[in-house]
Design a protein around this motif. Structure first.
Motif, PDB file in Angstrom:
ATOM      1  N   ASP A 183       0.824  -1.213   0.000  1.00 47.39           N
ATOM      2  CA  ASP A 183       0.000   0.000   0.000  1.00 47.39           C
ATOM      3  C   ASP A 183       0.861   1.267   0.000  1.00 47.39           C
ATOM      4  OD1 ASP A 183      -2.294  -1.510  -0.029  1.00 47.39           O
ATOM      5  OD2 ASP A 183      -2.679  -1.328   2.122  1.00 47.39           O
ATOM      6  N   ALA A 184       2.030   1.188   0.631  1.00 46.67           N
ATOM      7  CA  ALA A 184       2.909   2.356   0.718  1.00 46.67           C
ATOM      8  C   ALA A 184       3.666   2.612  -0.579  1.00 46.67           C
ATOM      9  CB  ALA A 184       3.898   2.183   1.863  1.00 46.67           C
ATOM     10  N   GLY A 185       3.704   1.615  -1.474  1.00 43.98           N
ATOM     11  CA  GLY A 185       4.374   1.799  -2.755  1.00 43.98           C
ATOM     12  C   GLY A 185       5.648   1.010  -2.940  1.00 43.98           C
ATOM     13  N   ALA A 186       5.948   0.066  -2.019  1.00 43.44           N
ATOM     14  CA  ALA A 186       7.142  -0.759  -2.175  1.00 43.44           C
ATOM     15  C   ALA A 186       7.014  -1.661  -3.398  1.00 43.44           C
ATOM     16  CB  ALA A 186       7.363  -1.610  -0.925  1.00 43.44           C
ATOM     17  N   SER A 187       8.142  -1.914  -4.045  1.00 39.46           N
ATOM     18  CA  SER A 187       8.160  -2.799  -5.209  1.00 39.46           C
ATOM     19  C   SER A 187       8.368  -4.250  -4.818  1.00 39.46           C
ATOM     20  CB  SER A 187       9.275  -2.386  -6.182  1.00 39.46           C
ATOM     21  OG  SER A 187       9.001  -1.124  -6.746  1.00 39.46           O
ATOM     22  N   ASP A 188       8.918  -4.481  -3.632  1.00 36.87           N
ATOM     23  CA  ASP A 188       9.094  -5.851  -3.159  1.00 36.87           C
ATOM     24  C   ASP A 188       9.321  -5.855  -1.656  1.00 36.87           C
ATOM     25  OD1 ASP A 188       9.398  -8.658  -3.190  1.00 36.87           O
ATOM     26  OD2 ASP A 188      10.333  -8.553  -5.158  1.00 36.87           O
TER      27      ASP A 188
END
Length: 206
Positions: free
Chosen positions: A97-102
Motif C-alpha cells: 500500500d505504501a508503494g514498495a516494489s518488493d
C-alpha cells in the motif's frame, strides 16, 4: 550500475549488507541512512535507483512504511524494497500500500537478494517477488484479509471485542463477524486457537 541506498537504524547491519553488495560489480551503495530525515537528505544529495529499507527503524521513530511513502511521494524515480526480519501478511500488505516494489526477509539467501535487486531496478515498478505471491494469496477466498489480520492482532494483544471496536472505529458486531471469518478460514473454533495458528503461520506477531 545500480545505485543503492541502505536504510537501517543499525550501522553494523548496514555495513554487513554493504559489504555483501560490494561483491557484485553492478551494485554500488551510494549512501546509508538510519532514519526518515537521513533518508531524505541522502536522496537529495545522491542519485539513487533503489532503496533497501528496514521495516523497523527504532522505537518512537517513523518506520519503513513511512520512509517508503516519503520516497515514493518525493523521489518517485527511486524504487523501494522493504527488508525486514518479519514477513507477516499485515506488514507485506502495508508495504504494498505504501508503494514498495518488493518485500524481503533478512534471512534471504544472497543470490535471491541479488536477483530481486536486479529485477526491481530493471523492471517497470510493478510488484514482484513476495508481493506478487501476496497478491495471488489475497485472491484466495481462504486467505485472511488485512482487516481480519488486524483484528486477530488485537486479540493477540489481549483486547476485548469492545476495545477492538473502539480502536478500529467499527462496531462490536463487525468485530464478531471478522472473528467468525477468521475461525472459518483457519479451521478453528475459538479465539485462542485462532491466535495460536496465526502466530505459527507468521500472520501476526506479538
Amino acid at each position: 550500475m545500480i545505485r543503492i541506498l541502505l536504510v537501517d537504524d543499525h550501522p553494523i547491519l548496514r555495513h554487513g549488507v554493504s559489504a555483501l553488495l560490494s561483491t557484485q560489480e553492478d551494485f554500488q551503495v551510494v549512501a546509508e541512512a538510519g532514519s526518515l530525515e537521513e533518508t531524505a537528505r541522502a536522496l537529495t544529495r545522491h542519485e539513487v535507483d533503489l532503496a533497501l529499507v528496514d521495516l523497523d527503524l527504532g522505537t518512537g521513530n517513523p518506520g519503513g512504511i513511512e520512509v517508503t511513502k516519503m520516497i515514493r511521494r518525493e523521489f518517485s524515480q527511486t524504487r523501494v524494497i522493504i527488508f525486514s526480519a518479519y514477513d507477516a501478511d499485515a506488514d507485506v500488505v502495508r508495504a504494498l500500500d505504501a508503494g514498495a516494489s518488493d518485500y524481503l526477509v533478512k534471512d534471504t539467501q544472497p543470490t535471491q537478494l541479488f536477483r530481486v535487486l536486479r529485477l526491481t531496478a530493471g523492471g517497470d515498478g510493478s510488484p514482484s517477488g513476495n508481493l506478487t505471491h501476496l497478491l495471488r494469496r489475497q485472491n484466495d477466498p481462504e486467505a485472511l484479509t488485512a482487516r481480519e489480520i488486524e483484528v486477530l492482532g488485537g486479540v493477540a494483544a489481549g483486547l476485548s471485542n469492545r476495545e477492538l471496536a473502539r480502536e478500529l472505529f467499527i462496531s462490536e458486531a463487525t468485530i464478531k463477524t471478522h472473528l467468525h471469518h477468521c475461525f472459518t478460514k483457519l479451521g478453528v473454533d475459538n479465539r485462542q486457537a485462532a491466535v495460536a495458528l496465526a502466530l505459527k503461520r507468521g500472520l501476526i506477531r506479538i
